[in-house]
Enzyme design. Sequence first.
Site, PDB file in Angstrom:
ATOM      1  N   LYS A 194      -3.891   2.970  15.542  1.00 33.25           N
ATOM      2  CA  LYS A 194      -5.459   2.750  15.039  1.00 33.25           C
ATOM      3  C   LYS A 194      -6.174   4.011  15.359  1.00 33.25           C
ATOM      4  O   LYS A 194      -7.029   4.528  14.666  1.00 33.25           O
ATOM      5  CB  LYS A 194      -6.006   1.741  15.765  1.00 33.25           C
ATOM      6  CG  LYS A 194      -5.432   0.193  15.415  1.00 33.25           C
ATOM      7  CD  LYS A 194      -5.867   0.114  13.789  1.00 33.25           C
ATOM      8  CE  LYS A 194      -5.302  -1.150  13.159  1.00 33.25           C
ATOM      9  NZ  LYS A 194      -5.834  -1.485  11.865  1.00 33.25           N
ATOM     10  N   SER A 215      -9.691  -0.730  16.182  1.00 31.21           N
ATOM     11  CA  SER A 215      -9.597  -1.685  17.400  1.00 31.21           C
ATOM     12  C   SER A 215     -10.078  -1.338  18.599  1.00 31.21           C
ATOM     13  O   SER A 215      -9.786  -0.174  19.069  1.00 31.21           O
ATOM     14  CB  SER A 215      -7.987  -2.223  17.418  1.00 31.21           C
ATOM     15  OG  SER A 215      -7.689  -2.700  18.577  1.00 31.21           O
ATOM     16  N   TYR A 239       0.899   0.205  18.629  1.00 31.75           N
ATOM     17  CA  TYR A 239      -0.395  -0.618  17.850  1.00 31.75           C
ATOM     18  C   TYR A 239      -1.473   0.357  18.172  1.00 31.75           C
ATOM     19  O   TYR A 239      -2.355   0.678  17.114  1.00 31.75           O
ATOM     20  CB  TYR A 239      -0.455  -1.920  18.031  1.00 31.75           C
ATOM     21  CG  TYR A 239      -1.706  -2.402  17.907  1.00 31.75           C
ATOM     22  CD1 TYR A 239      -1.967  -2.799  16.157  1.00 31.75           C
ATOM     23  CD2 TYR A 239      -2.842  -2.790  18.599  1.00 31.75           C
ATOM     24  CE1 TYR A 239      -3.213  -3.142  15.930  1.00 31.75           C
ATOM     25  CE2 TYR A 239      -3.963  -3.172  18.044  1.00 31.75           C
ATOM     26  CZ  TYR A 239      -4.109  -3.349  16.782  1.00 31.75           C
ATOM     27  OH  TYR A 239      -5.283  -3.914  16.329  1.00 31.75           O
ATOM     28  N   LEU A 287       0.920  -1.143  -0.009  1.00 34.72           N
ATOM     29  CA  LEU A 287      -0.032  -0.145  -0.138  1.00 34.72           C
ATOM     30  C   LEU A 287       0.887   1.303   0.050  1.00 34.72           C
ATOM     31  O   LEU A 287       0.335   2.398  -0.398  1.00 34.72           O
ATOM     32  CB  LEU A 287      -0.987   0.260   1.373  1.00 34.72           C
ATOM     33  CG  LEU A 287      -2.156  -0.430   1.265  1.00 34.72           C
ATOM     34  CD1 LEU A 287      -2.931  -0.269   2.474  1.00 34.72           C
ATOM     35  CD2 LEU A 287      -2.956  -0.347  -0.085  1.00 34.72           C
ATOM     36  N   ASN A 339      -1.631 -14.330  20.408  1.00 42.57           N
ATOM     37  CA  ASN A 339      -3.040 -14.100  20.831  1.00 42.57           C
ATOM     38  C   ASN A 339      -3.433 -15.799  21.295  1.00 42.57           C
ATOM     39  O   ASN A 339      -2.938 -16.709  20.902  1.00 42.57           O
ATOM     40  CB  ASN A 339      -4.119 -13.878  19.533  1.00 42.57           C
ATOM     41  CG  ASN A 339      -3.812 -12.408  19.334  1.00 42.57           C
ATOM     42  OD1 ASN A 339      -3.574 -12.213  18.028  1.00 42.57           O
ATOM     43  ND2 ASN A 339      -4.090 -11.401  20.138  1.00 42.57           N
TER      44      ASN A 339
HETATM   45  C1  UD1 Z   1      -4.754  -7.653  21.665  1.00 45.42           C
HETATM   46  C2  UD1 Z   1      -4.973  -6.266  21.778  1.00 45.42           C
HETATM   47  C3  UD1 Z   1      -5.951  -6.241  20.610  1.00 45.42           C
HETATM   48  C4  UD1 Z   1      -5.740  -6.794  19.272  1.00 45.42           C
HETATM   49  C5  UD1 Z   1      -5.556  -8.114  19.494  1.00 45.42           C
HETATM   50  C6  UD1 Z   1      -5.114  -8.888  18.403  1.00 45.42           C
HETATM   51  C7  UD1 Z   1      -5.081  -4.795  23.708  1.00 45.42           C
HETATM   52  C8  UD1 Z   1      -5.471  -4.449  24.903  1.00 45.42           C
HETATM   53  N1  UD1 Z   1      -5.615  -5.698  22.891  1.00 45.42           N
HETATM   54  O1  UD1 Z   1      -5.805  -8.322  22.548  1.00 45.42           O
HETATM   55  O2  UD1 Z   1      -6.293  -4.756  20.392  1.00 45.42           O
HETATM   56  O3  UD1 Z   1      -6.673  -6.435  18.397  1.00 45.42           O
HETATM   57  O4  UD1 Z   1      -4.527  -8.460  20.573  1.00 45.42           O
HETATM   58  O5  UD1 Z   1      -3.940  -8.510  18.183  1.00 45.42           O
HETATM   59  O6  UD1 Z   1      -3.817  -4.273  23.180  1.00 45.42           O
HETATM   60  N2  UD1 Z   1      -3.271 -14.878  26.922  1.00 45.42           N
HETATM   61  C9  UD1 Z   1      -3.001 -15.934  28.035  1.00 45.42           C
HETATM   62  N3  UD1 Z   1      -1.909 -16.728  27.386  1.00 45.42           N
HETATM   63  C10 UD1 Z   1      -1.237 -16.534  26.126  1.00 45.42           C
HETATM   64  C11 UD1 Z   1      -1.985 -15.423  25.470  1.00 45.42           C
HETATM   65  C12 UD1 Z   1      -3.072 -14.655  25.865  1.00 45.42           C
HETATM   66  O7  UD1 Z   1      -3.220 -16.195  28.876  1.00 45.42           O
HETATM   67  O8  UD1 Z   1      -0.431 -17.414  25.574  1.00 45.42           O
HETATM   68  C13 UD1 Z   1      -4.418 -14.033  27.842  1.00 45.42           C
HETATM   69  C14 UD1 Z   1      -4.273 -12.845  27.766  1.00 45.42           C
HETATM   70  O9  UD1 Z   1      -3.705 -12.302  29.089  1.00 45.42           O
HETATM   71  C15 UD1 Z   1      -5.752 -12.062  27.806  1.00 45.42           C
HETATM   72  C16 UD1 Z   1      -6.517 -13.168  26.909  1.00 45.42           C
HETATM   73  O10 UD1 Z   1      -5.630 -14.023  26.812  1.00 45.42           O
HETATM   74  O11 UD1 Z   1      -6.057 -12.118  29.020  1.00 45.42           O
HETATM   75  C17 UD1 Z   1      -6.407 -12.345  25.433  1.00 45.42           C
HETATM   76  O12 UD1 Z   1      -5.059 -12.273  25.053  1.00 45.42           O
HETATM   77  P1  UD1 Z   1      -5.084 -11.961  23.433  1.00 45.42           P
HETATM   78  O13 UD1 Z   1      -5.506 -13.238  22.728  1.00 45.42           O
HETATM   79  O14 UD1 Z   1      -3.312 -11.714  23.254  1.00 45.42           O
HETATM   80  O15 UD1 Z   1      -5.725 -10.617  23.078  1.00 45.42           O
HETATM   81  P2  UD1 Z   1      -5.688  -9.247  23.712  1.00 45.42           P
HETATM   82  O16 UD1 Z   1      -4.285  -8.987  24.386  1.00 45.42           O
HETATM   83  O17 UD1 Z   1      -7.158  -9.014  24.425  1.00 45.42           O
END
Ligand code: UD1
Length: 341
Positions: A148, A120, A144, A55, A194
Site C-alpha cells: 500500500k 490503509s 501487505y 487488472l 478480521n
Molecule cells: C488489519 C490490518 C489493516 C487491514 C485490516 C483488514 C494492520 C496493523 N492492520 O487490521 O491494515 O486493513 O487488517 O484486513 O496490519 N482479534 C482477535 N481475535 C480474532 C481476530 C482479531 O482478538 O480472531 C483482535 C486483534 O488482535 C486486534 C483486533 O481484533 O486487536 C482487530 O483485528 P483485525 O480485525 O484482524 O484487524 P487489524 O489487525 O487491526
Amino acid sequence: MTGAAGFIGSHTAVELMAAGHDVVGVDNFANSSPGAVERVHRLADGRFTFVELDLRDRTSLNELLRRRPVDAVVHFAARKAVGESVDIPLDYYDTNVNATLGLVSVMLERGVNRLVFSSSCSIYGEAESMPIREDAPARPTNPYARTKWMCEQILADVCQRHPDWQVTSLRYFNPAGAHPSGLLGEDPRGVPNNVLPYIAQVAVGRRAELSIFGDDYPTPDGTGIRDYIHVVDIAEGHRLALEALGEATGHRVINLGTGHGTSVRELLTAFSAACGRELPSRVVARRPGDVAELVADPSLARELLGWKATRDVADMCRDAWNFQRHNPNGYAETDRGGTEQ
Ligand code: UD1
C-alpha cells in the site's frame, strides 16, 4: 471501479449510484463472489455495468476503457490479509503493486487522470502517538502494508510527472458492518482473519467461540483497541473524495476513521447485544504483529471532504448481524442461484 465485488467496493458502488454516478465495475473474483455483483445490480437500478477482468491483463483493461470511457477510477482491487502477505509476498506485490502499475499505465494511455486509491492505516505501523494524523511517519511492518505504501509513492511520482493528475489515497482504519438492506456485507473466504466477521460467524453458529488475541495489552481491559468504521461511512468517504478530486491536483492522503477506539471485549459485548445472546470467547496468545492501539485523527477528512463518520459500533454490529443472519453462508446461496431475503 476495480475490486467492485469486494466488501468495500460493492458498498461504494451502491453509494455512488445512489448519488447519480454510473459505475463500470471490474473484478476477477480472486477473493470475492459473483453473488455480490448480483446484489449490487439489485440495489443499483440499472446504472451498474460489470465486467469480469484481471487488472494485470492490461490489454483487456485498455479495451474496456476504450469501449466504456470513464471520468475517474476508484481502485480497490487488492489482497489484504496481513498474515498471508508474510507467507506469499510475491503474490501480494504482483496483485497489489503490479496491478496498480498496469492500471495507471492504461489510465495514462486512455487520458484518465483522476483516481481514488484504497490505502490503509497499516502504513503507520506502530505509531508513536494516538490518534494518528496523516503526517505521522510511514513505518509499514509487513508486505501487505508495504504494497500500500509503495502504491502511494508510485501515485505521488506519477502526479509529479503529470501535474494535471488528481489523486486521493484514502487510508482507512478498520472497516466493519454491512449495508442496512441486509443484501451486502462482508463474506471472507475460509476462516475470517478480521475480528468482526469472525464474531458474526460465532453468532450464526459457524464457529464455536472468539479467540481473543491477548488481554495483556496496555489498554483499559487489556485487549487491542481499533478504530472500527462502518462500511457505509467509508463508501460515503469515497464518494466525497471522488467528487472533490477536481479541487486539487497532485496526490492527497486522507485518513478515514472515526477517532474513537473500541477494544475487542467492547466489540464482543456490542455484538452480543445486537444478536441477543452472550457470545463465547477465550483468551489466547497475542497474534504476532498486532499492536495495542490504532485510532485515527479524522480531522483532515472533515476539512478537505466535509466527511465525518456518523455510524457507531452498535450500528456496525446491528448491520453485520442483519447480513449474517439473513446470509448464514455469505453469498454462497446466491452463487447457486437462490435468494434468501
Ligand atoms: C488489519 C490490518 C489493516 C487491514 C485490516 C483488514 C494492520 C496493523 N492492520 O487490521 O491494515 O486493513 O487488517 O484486513 O496490519 N482479534 C482477535 N481475535 C480474532 C481476530 C482479531 O482478538 O480472531 C483482535 C486483534 O488482535 C486486534 C483486533 O481484533 O486487536 C482487530 O483485528 P483485525 O480485525 O484482524 O484487524 P487489524 O489487525 O487491526
